[in-house]
Design a protein around this motif. Structure first.
Motif, PDB file in Angstrom:
ATOM      1  N   HIS A  65      38.143  42.889  37.528  1.00 39.70           N
ATOM      2  CA  HIS A  65      39.208  42.190  38.250  1.00 39.70           C
ATOM      3  C   HIS A  65      40.416  43.103  38.470  1.00 39.70           C
ATOM      4  O   HIS A  65      40.788  43.889  37.598  1.00 39.70           O
ATOM      5  CB  HIS A  65      39.653  40.952  37.477  1.00 39.70           C
ATOM      6  CG  HIS A  65      38.811  39.750  37.742  1.00 39.70           C
ATOM      7  ND1 HIS A  65      38.593  38.756  36.812  1.00 39.70           N
ATOM      8  CD2 HIS A  65      38.117  39.374  38.865  1.00 39.70           C
ATOM      9  CE1 HIS A  65      37.806  37.825  37.332  1.00 39.70           C
ATOM     10  NE2 HIS A  65      37.507  38.171  38.574  1.00 39.70           N
ATOM     11  N   ARG A  66      41.051  42.942  39.624  1.00 41.93           N
ATOM     12  CA  ARG A  66      42.263  43.689  39.957  1.00 41.93           C
ATOM     13  C   ARG A  66      43.456  42.744  39.849  1.00 41.93           C
ATOM     14  O   ARG A  66      43.500  41.728  40.535  1.00 41.93           O
ATOM     15  CB  ARG A  66      42.145  44.258  41.363  1.00 41.93           C
ATOM     16  CG  ARG A  66      40.988  45.246  41.548  1.00 41.93           C
ATOM     17  CD  ARG A  66      40.556  45.353  42.993  1.00 41.93           C
ATOM     18  NE  ARG A  66      40.003  44.095  43.485  1.00 41.93           N
ATOM     19  CZ  ARG A  66      39.593  43.906  44.745  1.00 41.93           C
ATOM     20  NH1 ARG A  66      39.680  44.888  45.638  1.00 41.93           N
ATOM     21  NH2 ARG A  66      39.108  42.735  45.122  1.00 41.93           N
ATOM     22  N   PRO A  85      39.553  44.889  32.861  1.00 43.23           N
ATOM     23  CA  PRO A  85      39.768  44.718  34.306  1.00 43.23           C
ATOM     24  C   PRO A  85      39.672  46.055  35.028  1.00 43.23           C
ATOM     25  O   PRO A  85      39.778  47.125  34.419  1.00 43.23           O
ATOM     26  CB  PRO A  85      41.184  44.151  34.379  1.00 43.23           C
ATOM     27  CG  PRO A  85      41.858  44.679  33.147  1.00 43.23           C
ATOM     28  CD  PRO A  85      40.796  44.714  32.089  1.00 43.23           C
ATOM     29  N   GLY A  86      39.472  45.981  36.349  1.00 46.94           N
ATOM     30  CA  GLY A  86      39.356  47.216  37.112  1.00 46.94           C
ATOM     31  C   GLY A  86      40.676  47.943  37.267  1.00 46.94           C
ATOM     32  O   GLY A  86      40.732  49.179  37.210  1.00 46.94           O
ATOM     33  N   SER A 309      43.813  52.358  33.331  1.00 47.59           N
ATOM     34  CA  SER A 309      43.686  51.548  34.544  1.00 47.59           C
ATOM     35  C   SER A 309      44.980  50.835  34.901  1.00 47.59           C
ATOM     36  O   SER A 309      45.018  50.067  35.864  1.00 47.59           O
ATOM     37  CB  SER A 309      42.562  50.515  34.365  1.00 47.59           C
ATOM     38  OG  SER A 309      42.891  49.578  33.355  1.00 47.59           O
ATOM     39  N   VAL A 310      46.050  51.087  34.130  1.00 46.83           N
ATOM     40  CA  VAL A 310      47.340  50.430  34.347  1.00 46.83           C
ATOM     41  C   VAL A 310      48.288  51.348  35.105  1.00 46.83           C
ATOM     42  O   VAL A 310      48.423  52.527  34.769  1.00 46.83           O
ATOM     43  CB  VAL A 310      47.986  50.013  33.012  1.00 46.83           C
ATOM     44  CG1 VAL A 310      49.343  49.350  33.257  1.00 46.83           C
ATOM     45  CG2 VAL A 310      47.071  49.076  32.236  1.00 46.83           C
ATOM     46  N   ASP A 330      42.698  40.321  42.817  1.00 46.59           N
ATOM     47  CA  ASP A 330      41.921  39.174  42.343  1.00 46.59           C
ATOM     48  C   ASP A 330      42.742  38.182  41.538  1.00 46.59           C
ATOM     49  O   ASP A 330      42.442  36.985  41.524  1.00 46.59           O
ATOM     50  CB  ASP A 330      40.760  39.655  41.467  1.00 46.59           C
ATOM     51  CG  ASP A 330      39.823  40.573  42.209  1.00 46.59           C
ATOM     52  OD1 ASP A 330      39.189  40.105  43.170  1.00 46.59           O
ATOM     53  OD2 ASP A 330      39.730  41.763  41.830  1.00 46.59           O
ATOM     54  N   ARG A 331      43.762  38.662  40.817  1.00 49.45           N
ATOM     55  CA  ARG A 331      44.530  37.797  39.939  1.00 49.45           C
ATOM     56  C   ARG A 331      46.015  38.178  40.007  1.00 49.45           C
ATOM     57  O   ARG A 331      46.361  39.362  40.018  1.00 49.45           O
ATOM     58  CB  ARG A 331      44.044  37.903  38.480  1.00 49.45           C
ATOM     59  CG  ARG A 331      42.563  37.516  38.258  1.00 49.45           C
ATOM     60  CD  ARG A 331      42.375  36.040  38.470  1.00 49.45           C
ATOM     61  NE  ARG A 331      41.032  35.582  38.147  1.00 49.45           N
ATOM     62  CZ  ARG A 331      40.044  35.431  39.026  1.00 49.45           C
ATOM     63  NH1 ARG A 331      40.247  35.762  40.299  1.00 49.45           N
ATOM     64  NH2 ARG A 331      38.870  34.955  38.646  1.00 49.45           N
ATOM     65  N   TYR A 332      46.868  37.140  40.013  1.00 52.53           N
ATOM     66  CA  TYR A 332      48.317  37.324  40.077  1.00 52.53           C
ATOM     67  C   TYR A 332      48.946  36.581  38.899  1.00 52.53           C
ATOM     68  O   TYR A 332      48.653  35.388  38.690  1.00 52.53           O
ATOM     69  CB  TYR A 332      48.897  36.762  41.372  1.00 52.53           C
ATOM     70  CG  TYR A 332      48.292  37.312  42.645  1.00 52.53           C
ATOM     71  CD1 TYR A 332      48.969  38.272  43.400  1.00 52.53           C
ATOM     72  CD2 TYR A 332      47.055  36.857  43.112  1.00 52.53           C
ATOM     73  CE1 TYR A 332      48.430  38.758  44.586  1.00 52.53           C
ATOM     74  CE2 TYR A 332      46.510  37.345  44.290  1.00 52.53           C
ATOM     75  CZ  TYR A 332      47.206  38.301  45.022  1.00 52.53           C
ATOM     76  OH  TYR A 332      46.672  38.775  46.194  1.00 52.53           O
ATOM     77  N   VAL A 333      49.823  37.258  38.161  1.00 50.81           N
ATOM     78  CA  VAL A 333      50.522  36.640  37.027  1.00 50.81           C
ATOM     79  C   VAL A 333      52.018  36.715  37.321  1.00 50.81           C
ATOM     80  O   VAL A 333      52.618  37.799  37.266  1.00 50.81           O
ATOM     81  CB  VAL A 333      50.199  37.349  35.698  1.00 50.81           C
ATOM     82  CG1 VAL A 333      50.858  36.607  34.532  1.00 50.81           C
ATOM     83  CG2 VAL A 333      48.689  37.442  35.482  1.00 50.81           C
ATOM     84  N   LEU A 334      52.631  35.567  37.616  1.00 53.53           N
ATOM     85  CA  LEU A 334      54.015  35.536  38.089  1.00 53.53           C
ATOM     86  C   LEU A 334      55.013  35.155  36.997  1.00 53.53           C
ATOM     87  O   LEU A 334      56.211  35.081  37.279  1.00 53.53           O
ATOM     88  CB  LEU A 334      54.144  34.557  39.264  1.00 53.53           C
ATOM     89  CG  LEU A 334      53.208  34.791  40.452  1.00 53.53           C
ATOM     90  CD1 LEU A 334      53.475  33.753  41.536  1.00 53.53           C
ATOM     91  CD2 LEU A 334      53.364  36.201  41.002  1.00 53.53           C
TER      92      LEU A 334
END
Length: 415
Positions: A65-66, A85-86, A309-310, A330-334
């Motif tokens: 996941h990105r 995650p990717g 990967s960060v 793929d995923r957003y953390v707000l």
């Protein structure tokens, strides 16, 4: 959660200023926003106060996941790496948080063992931590981050020296918690004694007899009626207004009591490192309970293997997304960033989220109050592409051990 040079003043930080200021400086709200901005221009969160286990469950995070996420104290970024995650793009408007995140990433890359990582980020009064920084970390840091941690403060000590004592007692939140302990002691309550409880029943008894009565004290009710008194929690004026509207008497004392009750009583203490920080001002020792997710032994190797990967960016989420290609996330953390935003900012953010979202993408965030912020504020043509996972959101709200937010929310891109 927020900076331009490491010690740049709030006034010179355009990104942070734009994120915070919505009213004239001559108005009461404008003055309150600027006062919060001054306080928020330093280190705020030495530990992030969002539960990473809830985040990963909500995202259904798996290998490849990105992600795009706000960094804050950096703990959750590392926790996400345990799922391989990717790619993770970390953004923050606060250079202090960026420096802390980069330090934590470097620790997993370059400290010799997990024990060294735990000593630096999971224990207090380890006098060798600054020496470990000098030997293993400083030579491997980028010049800006190294300069940040080596910079001397007013007392002659370097910033990194805080890890020789207890980094979690520093920062705006650390000072806020210290003030809470002082106020409790003035009323003859020692909050550190909460760490001696050994069951949910004992936790409930301590809360009901020692903590809950504090919220009826005139001094505490007066203090919590002032917006500035909660700036130390990272609650800006906009969030304070939203929370106060949800209280029957328009004051914060009942809401704070409710949130603290969840923190103290809804989860076994040994499983809740957030409660340890609030009441004991440290993490549990090995015999006392579990450390944060990123410091658990079973996660160490995966985090170390995936740390490269960060990528860490001094930017807002919207700003970063404008530079990303379509269907690339793929995923957003707000976190709770939307609580701060105007309608125009929200629509700009969600437009970029929609453009960059890959099939099956998810967005997760928290809110100070219970309702989801985008509903009724983001244009239907933009938000209509997303399905709100109401039942799962409510379920995970109850599971969030940090307990300081009113709502946890999940949106999924419609097929």
């Amino acid at each position: 959660m927020a900076h331009v040079t490491h010690d740049a003043g709030y006034v010179r930080n355009k990104r942070l200023r734009d994120a915070l200021l919505q009213h004239s400086p001559l108005s009461r709200k404008g003055f309150s926003e600027r006062l919060f901005g001054i306080l928020f221009s330093g280190l705020v969160y030495p530990q992030i106060w969002e539960d990473p286990d809830v985040d990963m469950a909500a995202m259904e995070l798996t290998s490849g996941h990105r992600l795009v996420t706000i960094g804050s104290g950096g703990c959750n970024v590392l926790a996400y790496l345990s799922r391989s995650p990717g790619r993770i793009d970390v953004v923050d408007l606060n250079l202090h948080h960026i420096a802390l995140t980069r330090l934590k990433l470097a620790a997993f890359r370059h400290l010799p063992s997990r024990a060294d990582v735990v000593r630096m980020f999971g224990m207090e009064n380890v006098r060798s931590n600054s020496a470990s920084f000098d030997i293993f970390l400083a030579p491997n840091l980028d010049p800006q981050t190294r300069s940040y941690w080596e910079r001397r403060r007013w007392n002659g000590r370097r910033r990194i020296d805080a890890f020789d004592r207890n980094i979690y007692r520093s920062g705006l939140l650390g000072r806020f918690i210290a003030t809470g302990h002082l106020l409790a002691r003035l009323h003859r309550v020692d909050l550190t004694e909460f760490s001696n409880t050994r069951s949910l029943r004992e936790q409930r008894l301590f809360f009901d007899t020692q903590i809950a009565p504090l919220f009826d004290k005139p001094l505490i009710r007066w203090l919590t009626s002032r917006k500035s008194s909660l700036f130390g929690l990272g609650i800006p004026p906009q969030q304070y207004d939203e929370l106060a509207r949800s209280s029957e008497d328009r004051t914060m004392a009942p809401i704070l009591r409710q949130r603290l009750e969840k923190l103290a009583c809804h989860f076994p203490l040994r499983d809740n490192y957030f409660a340890w920080q609030a009441f004991a001002r440290r993490y549990p020792e090995k015999s006392e309970g579990c450390p944060p997710t990123y410091l658990r032994p079973e996660n160490y190797l995966a985090i170390r293997e995936n740390v490269d990967s960060v990528a860490v960016h001094h930017a807002s989420v919207t700003e970063l997304l404008t530079r990303k290609p379509a269907a690339s996330v793929d995923r957003y953390v707000l976190l709770d960033a939307q609580d701060w935003m105007t309608d125009d900012q929200l629509n700009e953010l969600w437009a970029e989220i929609g453009r960059t979202a890959a099939p099956g993408a998810r967005v997760i965030f928290r809110t100070a109050g219970e309702p989801s912020i985008p509903e009724g504020r983001v244009r239907g043509a933009i938000l209509g592409r997303w399905a709100y996972l109401s039942d799962r959101s409510q379920e995970l709200t109850l599971q969030d051990r940090s307990a300081i937010y009113g709502g946890f929310h999940i949106y999924e891109l419609r097929g």
